[in-house]
Design a protein around this motif. Structure first.
Motif, short mmCIF file in Angstrom:
data_model
loop_
_atom_site.label_atom_id
_atom_site.label_comp_id
_atom_site.label_asym_id
_atom_site.label_seq_id
_atom_site.Cartn_x
_atom_site.Cartn_y
_atom_site.Cartn_z
N ARG A 160 0.84 -1.20 0.00
CA ARG A 160 0.00 0.00 0.00
C ARG A 160 0.87 1.25 0.00
O ARG A 160 0.60 2.22 -0.72
N ALA A 161 1.93 1.24 0.80
CA ALA A 161 2.83 2.38 0.84
C ALA A 161 3.51 2.59 -0.52
O ALA A 161 3.69 3.72 -0.98
N PHE A 162 3.86 1.49 -1.18
CA PHE A 162 4.47 1.58 -2.51
C PHE A 162 3.49 2.18 -3.51
O PHE A 162 3.85 3.04 -4.33
N ASP A 163 2.26 1.73 -3.46
CA ASP A 163 1.23 2.22 -4.39
C ASP A 163 1.07 3.74 -4.26
O ASP A 163 1.06 4.47 -5.25
N ILE A 164 0.94 4.20 -3.01
CA ILE A 164 0.68 5.62 -2.78
C ILE A 164 1.94 6.46 -2.97
O ILE A 164 1.90 7.54 -3.58
N SER A 165 3.07 5.99 -2.45
CA SER A 165 4.27 6.82 -2.38
C SER A 165 5.14 6.77 -3.64
O SER A 165 5.91 7.70 -3.88
#
Length: 271
Positions: free
Chosen positions: A116-121
């Motif tokens: 999720r962090a990869f997707d957003i960031s």
């Protein structure tokens, strides 16, 4: 020196990621506005839109886009094309990490949290660039907000460092991809530790910040305004020769870890 040294007057830049007055994106937007550049804002939610409208005193140039949802990214691109035509710049100042359960050793990072962090960031930069490619001027500048180093294993930053490393790598691949049909540039401004609302949510960040401040050559941490000025330079035609670059702002910290004062303090206080 000419008054419009950065040659940003009359240009239009989309700034993604303002949360509040302490945001790097907010400081960048203020520098751009002072340079007579039109700033269009993209925020995550209607609530953020209302908060930003209060800061600005209007909501005319505030769009809503939660980058976790492709349909919202597509809607943002359509709104930009309809309302503004072409963009001269794009600022990606979007990052997210879930620290609600406290810090874990890196090897205990959950798949859900990291993806999720990869997707957003990180992936959001790719998705936004792709969706907005038709709106970007031939020589537009895209600037991401990264970090000064992704090679130092700081426990309290955890899995976000590898994600920022992926963001940095993505700049090179985006620059190469876009070079096939444009002169759009992709660069990152990469500050050391900053005082922002986002950083305040990282466990143990204050201690790391205070250490980093001691480790700088000037004995003062990097200021958010300094990062904003560097970002404005990267957005401007004055940086036209820079592409796929990582502009570090750490006040000399990376050359000063063996400063006599720091070494002496560590030796005198060792167990």
């Amino acid at each position: 020196m000419p008054e419009d040294f950065l040659q940003l007057s009359g240009k239009t830049v989309l700034v993604c990621g303002v949360a509040n007055r302490k945001s790097v994106a907010w400081h960048i937007a203020r520098v751009l506005t002072a340079a007579d550049c039109r700033v269009v804002y993209s925020v995550r939610s209607d609530a953020r839109r209302e908060q930003l409208a209060k800061l600005l005193g209007c909501d005319e140039d505030i769009l809503v886009c939660d980058v976790e949802h492709q349909d919202q990214i597509d809607r943002l691109a359509a709104s930009v094309a309809e309302r503004y035509g072409k963009l001269d710049g794009l600022v990606h100042s979007i990052a997210f990490a879930d620290y609600e359960d406290g810090m874990r050793p890196f090897h205990e990072t959950t798949r859900r949290a990291m993806l999720r962090a990869f997707d957003i960031s990180c992936f959001s930069l790719v998705a936004l660039s792709n969706a907005l490619q038709g709106c970007l001027a031939e020589d537009a500048s895209v600037v991401a907000v990264s970090i000064s180093t992704t090679e130092m294993a700081s426990e309290n930053y955890g899995y976000m460092a590898p994600i920022k490393a992926a963001l940095d790598s993505s700049l090179a691949f985006l620059a190469k991809s876009f070079s096939g049909f444009s002169r759009v540039r992709f660069n990152a401004v990469a500050p050391g530790l900053l005082k922002t609302s986002a950083s305040a949510g990282i466990p143990g960040y204050v201690d790391s910040y205070l250490f980093a401040e001691q480790a700088t050559l000037r004995g003062q941490a990097v200021q958010t305004d300094e990062v904003a000025s560097a970002a404005a330079f990267l957005l401007s035609p004055r940086s036209s020769g820079m592409n796929a670059q990582h502009l570090v702002l750490d006040a000399g910290m990376r050359v000063n870890y063996f400063d006599e004062r720091i070494v002496r303090s560590a030796v005198e206080n060792r167990p």
